[in-house]
Design an enzyme around this catalytic site. Structure first.
Site, PDB file in Angstrom:
ATOM      1  N   LYS A  49       0.817  -1.217   0.000  1.00  0.00           N
ATOM      2  CA  LYS A  49       0.000   0.000   0.000  1.00  0.00           C
ATOM      3  C   LYS A  49       0.851   1.268   0.000  1.00  0.00           C
ATOM      4  CE  LYS A  49      -4.390  -1.779   1.415  1.00  0.00           C
ATOM      5  NZ  LYS A  49      -5.571  -1.740   2.223  1.00  0.00           N
ATOM      6  N   LYS A  91      -5.138  -9.012  -6.804  1.00  0.00           N
ATOM      7  CA  LYS A  91      -6.336  -9.202  -5.979  1.00  0.00           C
ATOM      8  C   LYS A  91      -7.446  -8.238  -6.416  1.00  0.00           C
ATOM      9  CE  LYS A  91      -6.463  -7.386  -1.726  1.00  0.00           C
ATOM     10  NZ  LYS A  91      -7.604  -7.026  -0.901  1.00  0.00           N
ATOM     11  N   LYS A 103     -10.698  -2.696  -3.700  1.00  0.00           N
ATOM     12  CA  LYS A 103     -11.486  -1.458  -3.731  1.00  0.00           C
ATOM     13  C   LYS A 103     -10.698  -0.322  -4.367  1.00  0.00           C
ATOM     14  CE  LYS A 103     -13.521  -2.139   0.866  1.00  0.00           C
ATOM     15  NZ  LYS A 103     -12.421  -2.396   1.814  1.00  0.00           N
TER      16      LYS A 103
HETATM   17  N1  AQP Z   1     -10.040 -10.042  -3.355  1.00  0.00           N
HETATM   18  C1  AQP Z   1     -10.453 -10.534  -2.179  1.00  0.00           C
HETATM   19  N2  AQP Z   1     -10.816 -11.833  -2.060  1.00  0.00           N
HETATM   20  C2  AQP Z   1     -11.249 -12.345  -0.867  1.00  0.00           C
HETATM   21  N3  AQP Z   1     -11.344 -11.580   0.256  1.00  0.00           N
HETATM   22  C3  AQP Z   1     -10.998 -10.280   0.178  1.00  0.00           C
HETATM   23  N4  AQP Z   1     -10.980  -9.278   1.082  1.00  0.00           N
HETATM   24  C4  AQP Z   1     -10.529  -8.140   0.500  1.00  0.00           C
HETATM   25  N5  AQP Z   1     -10.254  -8.366  -0.795  1.00  0.00           N
HETATM   26  C5  AQP Z   1     -10.527  -9.681  -1.030  1.00  0.00           C
HETATM   27  C6  AQP Z   1     -11.402  -9.431   2.470  1.00  0.00           C
HETATM   28  O1  AQP Z   1     -12.442  -8.489   2.707  1.00  0.00           O
HETATM   29  C7  AQP Z   1     -12.372  -8.082   4.071  1.00  0.00           C
HETATM   30  C8  AQP Z   1     -12.466  -6.598   4.177  1.00  0.00           C
HETATM   31  O2  AQP Z   1     -11.369  -6.011   3.532  1.00  0.00           O
HETATM   32  P1  AQP Z   1     -10.866  -4.578   3.936  1.00  0.00           P
HETATM   33  O3  AQP Z   1     -11.964  -3.602   3.886  1.00  0.00           O
HETATM   34  O4  AQP Z   1     -10.147  -4.657   5.228  1.00  0.00           O
HETATM   35  O5  AQP Z   1      -9.862  -4.215   2.794  1.00  0.00           O
HETATM   36  P2  AQP Z   1      -8.570  -4.923   2.232  1.00  0.00           P
HETATM   37  O6  AQP Z   1      -8.347  -6.267   2.813  1.00  0.00           O
HETATM   38  O7  AQP Z   1      -7.436  -3.954   2.371  1.00  0.00           O
HETATM   39  O8  AQP Z   1      -8.890  -5.148   0.707  1.00  0.00           O
HETATM   40  P3  AQP Z   1      -9.780  -4.325  -0.279  1.00  0.00           P
HETATM   41  O9  AQP Z   1     -11.210  -4.469   0.141  1.00  0.00           O
HETATM   42  O10 AQP Z   1      -9.528  -4.703  -1.671  1.00  0.00           O
HETATM   43  O11 AQP Z   1      -9.316  -2.836  -0.091  1.00  0.00           O
HETATM   44  P4  AQP Z   1      -7.987  -2.148  -0.662  1.00  0.00           P
HETATM   45  O12 AQP Z   1      -8.170  -1.896  -2.108  1.00  0.00           O
HETATM   46  O13 AQP Z   1      -7.964  -0.849   0.113  1.00  0.00           O
HETATM   47  O14 AQP Z   1      -6.817  -3.032  -0.374  1.00  0.00           O
HETATM   48  C9  AQP Z   1     -11.084  -8.650   4.652  1.00  0.00           C
HETATM   49  O15 AQP Z   1     -11.397  -9.802   5.412  1.00  0.00           O
HETATM   50  C10 AQP Z   1     -10.299  -9.029   3.438  1.00  0.00           C
HETATM   51  O16 AQP Z   1      -9.424 -10.122   3.680  1.00  0.00           O
END
Ligand code: AQP
Length: 344
Positions: free
Chosen positions: A115, A207, A210
């Site tokens: 990140k 992955k 968001k």
């Molecule tokens: N691609 C994914 N496949 C399966 N699980 C996923 N999670 C995130 N992306 C995937 C799971 O969703 C939960 C919430 O995630 P978060 O809001 O904490 O954000 P994150 O893990 O940093 O990933 P995001 O949602 O894609 O956000 P960004 O783009 O900011 O990195 C967690 O349980 C996560 O494991």
């Protein structure tokens, strides 16, 4: 108070664009654990400001995650649904964990590296200490299980390291204060099933996320049925037909991803999907996947919209949840303050 034995905690950041990966990797598991566990589900708004300080619409983004929890089937009457910033104990415990965790532990966190990118000197200190706040979220409730996607595995290991160091360093006081031989549990991650890491629809090596700029890379829970169908139709694939066994998916990340999504949505194994679609072209598989995704996501989408039309109603759920959460959190923090030896 004894340690809970079956308490679940998990959270989702309100950073917009809630997607199919979040749903299949996390939220759907939250729903499944409700019947057997005491569950605490949190919209982690303090985490949302670690990467981008000024969120475009934090309040509505927070409501959207809460609406997604409820629309997916979480019952806020039976369990706790709230947003993190309303329960100050998370921040207090995170500070104390800043003093428990070691620099070397945090420097190993791959998510910070991803990140922060090349400009890590310019990343916020909050982004660096994010895993300590996550440990505090979980351990404020002394949660025993945390359902998450695969990307959070390392942070869960750090949570266990923090709990173990705390239990070890304060062992005598923990025992003297009547908490037995450990205060915090070594929380178990719940990372299982077909959808622990859903990949981007545009690049099977990344992955679904968001923060990915291309909206075509993900299926958002707020997407219309037409958008879902279009994104699946345009998802990147290779020209080969689907194989009839899992070995045939090796080196085919995009095909593997679509098969995993199909399996997760229909709640069967990938082998089962390949038994049905092995030898078929994507021209046949993609429309079936689009129909399935629309069938599963449209009711959630409808219910989210209905809930979002009543922001005061969502806020009331979060407030009530925060009150229930605070009842548990205040006891933990009072005990932790005693263990540290603070006055008051
Ligand atoms: N691609 C994914 N496949 C399966 N699980 C996923 N999670 C995130 N992306 C995937 C799971 O969703 C939960 C919430 O995630 P978060 O809001 O904490 O954000 P994150 O893990 O940093 O990933 P995001 O949602 O894609 O956000 P960004 O783009 O900011 O990195 C967690 O349980 C996560 O494991």
């Amino acid at each position: 108070m004894g340690q809970p034995t079956n308490r679940v905690f998990s959270g989702v950041q309100p950073t917009g664009n809630l997607h199919l990966g979040n749903y299949l990797g996390a939220i759907r598991k939250f729903v499944a654990l409700q019947d057997s566990h005491e569950c605490i589900y949190c919209v982690v708004d303090l985490h949302a400001v670690t990467a981008d300080l000024v969120q475009k619409d934090l309040q509505n983004q927070t409501r959207e995650i809460a609406a997604a929890f409820i629309a997916s089937g979480i019952d806020p009457k039976k369990h706790i649904v709230f947003n993190q910033s309303q329960v100050r104990e998370h921040s207090e415990l995170a500070w104390l964990f800043n003093c428990v965790a070691r620099m070397g532990w945090l420097r190993r966190m791959t998510q910070f590296k991803e990140k922060a990118g090349k400009d890590s000197e310019n990343a916020s200190v909050g982004l660096f200490t994010y895993p300590n706040l996550m440990a505090a979220d979980i351990l404020t409730y002394r949660a025993t299980h945390v359902p998450v996607g695969d990307d959070q595995k390392q942070h869960l290991e750090l949570t266990r390291d923090i709990a173990a160091k705390f239990n070890n360093d304060f062992a005598e006081r923990i025992a003297a204060l009547g908490h037995g031989d450990s205060y915090f549990p070594l929380t178990e991650p719940v990372i299982e099933g077909e959808a622990t890491r859903i990949m981007s629809l545009r690049d099977g090596s990344r992955k679904m996320s968001k923060s990915e700029p291309s909206d075509m890379s993900r299926i958002n829970l707020t997407d219309s049925s037409d958008d879902i169908a279009k994104k699946i139709r345009k998802a990147r694939t290779d020209p080969e037909p689907l194989p009839d066994n899992l070995d045939g998916l090796k080196e085919r990340p995009e095909a593997d991803n679509l098969v995993s999504i199909f399996a997760a949505l229909s709640e069967v194994s990938s082998e089962e999907v390949l038994r049905q679609y092995g030898g078929k072209q994507f021209g046949e598989f993609k429309p079936a996947l689009a129909d399935l995704a629309v069938e599963k996501l449209a009711p959630i989408n409808r219910e989210m919209r209905r809930l979002m039309d009543d922001p005061a109603g969502v806020d009331a759920v979060l407030k009530e949840g925060a009150e229930k959460a605070r009842e548990i959190a205040s006891v933990t923090l009072s005990e932790v303050r005693d263990i540290f030896g603070f006055i008051g």
